[in-house]
Scaffold this active site. Structure first.
Site, mmCIF file in Angstrom:
data_model
loop_
_atom_site.group_PDB
_atom_site.id
_atom_site.type_symbol
_atom_site.label_atom_id
_atom_site.label_comp_id
_atom_site.label_asym_id
_atom_site.label_seq_id
_atom_site.Cartn_x
_atom_site.Cartn_y
_atom_site.Cartn_z
ATOM 1 N N TYR A 95 76.286 -19.367 36.776
ATOM 2 C CA TYR A 95 77.017 -19.009 35.553
ATOM 3 C C TYR A 95 78.519 -19.294 35.626
ATOM 4 O O TYR A 95 79.104 -19.793 34.649
ATOM 5 C CB TYR A 95 76.734 -17.553 35.172
ATOM 6 C CG TYR A 95 75.406 -17.420 34.462
ATOM 7 C CD1 TYR A 95 75.315 -17.593 33.085
ATOM 8 C CD2 TYR A 95 74.243 -17.174 35.177
ATOM 9 C CE1 TYR A 95 74.097 -17.508 32.439
ATOM 10 C CE2 TYR A 95 73.013 -17.084 34.531
ATOM 11 C CZ TYR A 95 72.947 -17.254 33.167
ATOM 12 O OH TYR A 95 71.734 -17.183 32.514
ATOM 13 N N GLU A 137 68.015 -11.485 33.614
ATOM 14 C CA GLU A 137 67.277 -12.389 34.503
ATOM 15 C C GLU A 137 67.002 -11.760 35.857
ATOM 16 O O GLU A 137 65.934 -11.993 36.445
ATOM 17 C CB GLU A 137 68.041 -13.708 34.634
ATOM 18 C CG GLU A 137 67.973 -14.536 33.356
ATOM 19 C CD GLU A 137 69.027 -15.636 33.269
ATOM 20 O OE1 GLU A 137 69.643 -15.953 34.318
ATOM 21 O OE2 GLU A 137 69.231 -16.155 32.167
#
Length: 398
Positions: A95, A137
Site C-alpha cells: 500500500y 484484508e
C-alpha cells in the site's frame, strides 16, 4: 480521523478526478511498473492491456473523493476489492508503494493544479483508505489460513481430472498435492490460479469460479477458452492446450462476496449467460444437496447447444428439487432449444416468481440487459445480485 480542511480539499477535487481519473490511473500504473516490475507477478496483465484495471481504479478513486467524509458508504466495494486482493496476495507492504506512485501520477497529470496542499490532503486521505483495506484484508487472510483445510497465499494442487463440458468450456478437478482436504466455500465464490507460462517473464494470475457443490477432496473450475490473440486468452489457452491430468497449478483459498445462502427458504432465480453458468451451477448443486424444498428457477442463455455447458448436470440436480424450474434460451435457432433469441423482460416475466431473490452472471452486455429487465418486471434492486468477471468497473454508493 481526517481534518475538515483535508476532507474539503479532497471532496473539491472530485470533479477534476471525474474528468482526468483514467489518465491519472494509466500514468500511475506505468510509473508503478517501471519502478516495481515485480508487481507484474500480481496484477492481471490482460486487464491492464484492455484498460479495465485503469478504469476500475479511476472509479474507486473518484468514489473515495466523493465519500471521504462517509467511508462506510464504500464498505461493500471495499470488501469486493479486498476479496480479490486477498486471493492474489496483495499485502499491507504494497500500500505505501501504491500511495507513492498514485500521488506522483496526480502531480504528473494535473501539474501546477496539484498544489502541495492538495497532494498533502490526498496523501492523508489515501493513508486512511489504505488502512481500511489493510484491516479488512488482514481479517480475510486470517480466516483463509485458520479455517479447516485452509492455507496462506498460494498452494500447489494437482490436476486429477479434465473434462470437456462444451465446445468452449473445460473443467479441471484440482486436488492438493499434499492430499489434505480443501477448505469449504460458499457457492458462487472463486479461487485464483497462478501459472508460469514458458516464455513469459512474469507469473499470470486468473480468478475462476468454483463450479460445483463443495466436496472436501477437490475443487473444480470450468474455464472458457478465449481467443488466443486476445490478451485475456493467454491463460485459458494454456490451460486448455498444455495442462493435463498430473500437472500442477498454484491455487489460492476461495474468496468472493458473490454467493447465496443455501439454507434460505426464499424463492431464488439463477440467471446465467455463457460461462457465467459456473457460479450459478455451484449454487444450484448446493441447494439441491442441502435445501431441496427451496423453490429454484434456473435460467441459462447460450449461443447454441455446442457451447452449452452442464446441461445434463443441471437436469440431474433439478430432479432433486421439490419445486424447480429450468429454462434454456439459445440465441441461435436450434431444434433442441426451448426458447430462442435474447433473454428479455417478456421472457423473464413468464419464468420468475415475483418474490424471488435473483442472481445474475455472464458477459457485461448480457448482465446489463437482464438487470434492466428484472427491474422492469418489478424485481426490487435489493433482490438483484450480480458478479462481473474481472475488475469492478463501477462503484455504486447509496
Amino acid at each position: 480521523m481526517l481534518s475538515q480542511k483535508t476532507i474539503d480539499i479532497v471532496k473539491s477535487t472530485a470533479p477534476v478526478l471525474e474528468v482526468t481519473g483514467t489518465e491519472i490511473t494509466t500514468r500511475f500504473y506505468k510509473m508503478l511498473f517501471d519502478a516495481h516490475p515485480e508487481l507484474l507477478n500480481i496484477f492481471n496483465h490482460a486487464n491492464q492491456q484492455q484498460g479495465r484495471q485503469q478504469t476500475a481504479l479511476a472509479n474507486t478513486v473518484y468514489a473515495a473523493a466523493q465519500n471521504i467524509d462517509k467511508l462506510e458508504a464504500l464498505l461493500p466495494a471495499v470488501k469486493n476489492i479486498a476479496h480479490k486482493h486477498r486471493s492474489l496476495g496483495v499485502k499491507a507492504e504494497h500500500y505505501p508503494i501504491v500511495g507513492e506512485f498514485l500521488l506522483k501520477a496526480i502531480k504528473d497529470v494535473l501539474k501546477e493544479d496539484a498544489t502541495d496542499e492538495i497532494l498533502q490532503a490526498w496523501g492523508e486521505a489515501y493513508g486512511v483508505i489504505a488502512n481500511v483495506f489493510i484491516s479488512v484484508e488482514n481479517d480475510m487472510y486470517n480466516e483463509a489460513e485458520t479455517k479447516e483445510g485452509g492455507w496462506e497465499d498460494f498452494k500447489e494442487f494437482t490436476i486429477i481430472k479434465k473434462v470437456e463440458e462444451s465446445a468452449l468450456i473445460t473443467s479441471f478437478y484440482l486436488q492438493p498435492k499434499d492430499q489434505s482436504i480443501v477448505s469449504s466455500y460458499l457457492p458462487g465464490q472463486y479461487i485464483s490460479i497462478r501459472v508460469q507460462i514458458p516464455g513469459q517473464e512474469y507469473t499470470l494470475n486468473r480468478q475462476y469460479s468454483l463450479s460445483s457443490a463443495y466436496t472436501p477432496e477437490w475443487y473444480r473450475i470450468s474455464v472458457k477458452r478465449e481467443a488466443e490473440h486476445d490478451p485475456k486468452g493467454q491463460v485459458s489457452t494454456y490451460l486448455h492446450d498444455k495442462i493435463d491430468v498430473g500437472d500442477s497449478l498454484e491455487v489460492s483459498a476461495p474468496a468472493g462476496d458473490f454467493y447465496c445462502d443455501v439454507n434460505e427458504p426464499t424463492p431464488i432465480a439463477l440467471i446465467s449467460g455463457g460461462v457465467g453458468v459456473t457460479p450459478m451451477y455451484s449454487m444450484l448443486a448446493s441447494i439441491a444437496d442441502k435445501n431441496a424444498a427451496r423453490p429454484v428457477t434456473f435460467i441459462h442463455a447460450a449461443r447454441n447447444k455446442e457451447v452449452h455447458a452442464f446441461a445434463e448436470e443441471v437436469t440431474e440436480n433439478m430432479s432433486k428439487l421439490e419445486n424447480g424450474k429450468s429454462y434454456v434460451v439459445y440465441e441461435q435457432d436450434d431444434a433442441n432449444s426451448e426458447l430462442t433469441g435474447y433473454l428479455n423482460a417478456d421472457k423473464l416475466e413468464k419464468m420468475i416468481d415475483q418474490n424471488s431473490v435473483c442472481y445474475v452472471c455472464g458477459p457485461v452486455a448480457f448482465m446489463e440487459s437482464v438487470i434492466q429487465s428484472l427491474v422492469k418486471i418489478g424485481i426490487p434492486t435489493e433482490r438483484i445480485n450480480y458478479e462481473f468477471f474481472g475488475p469492478s468497473l463501477a462503484i455504486e454508493t447509496k
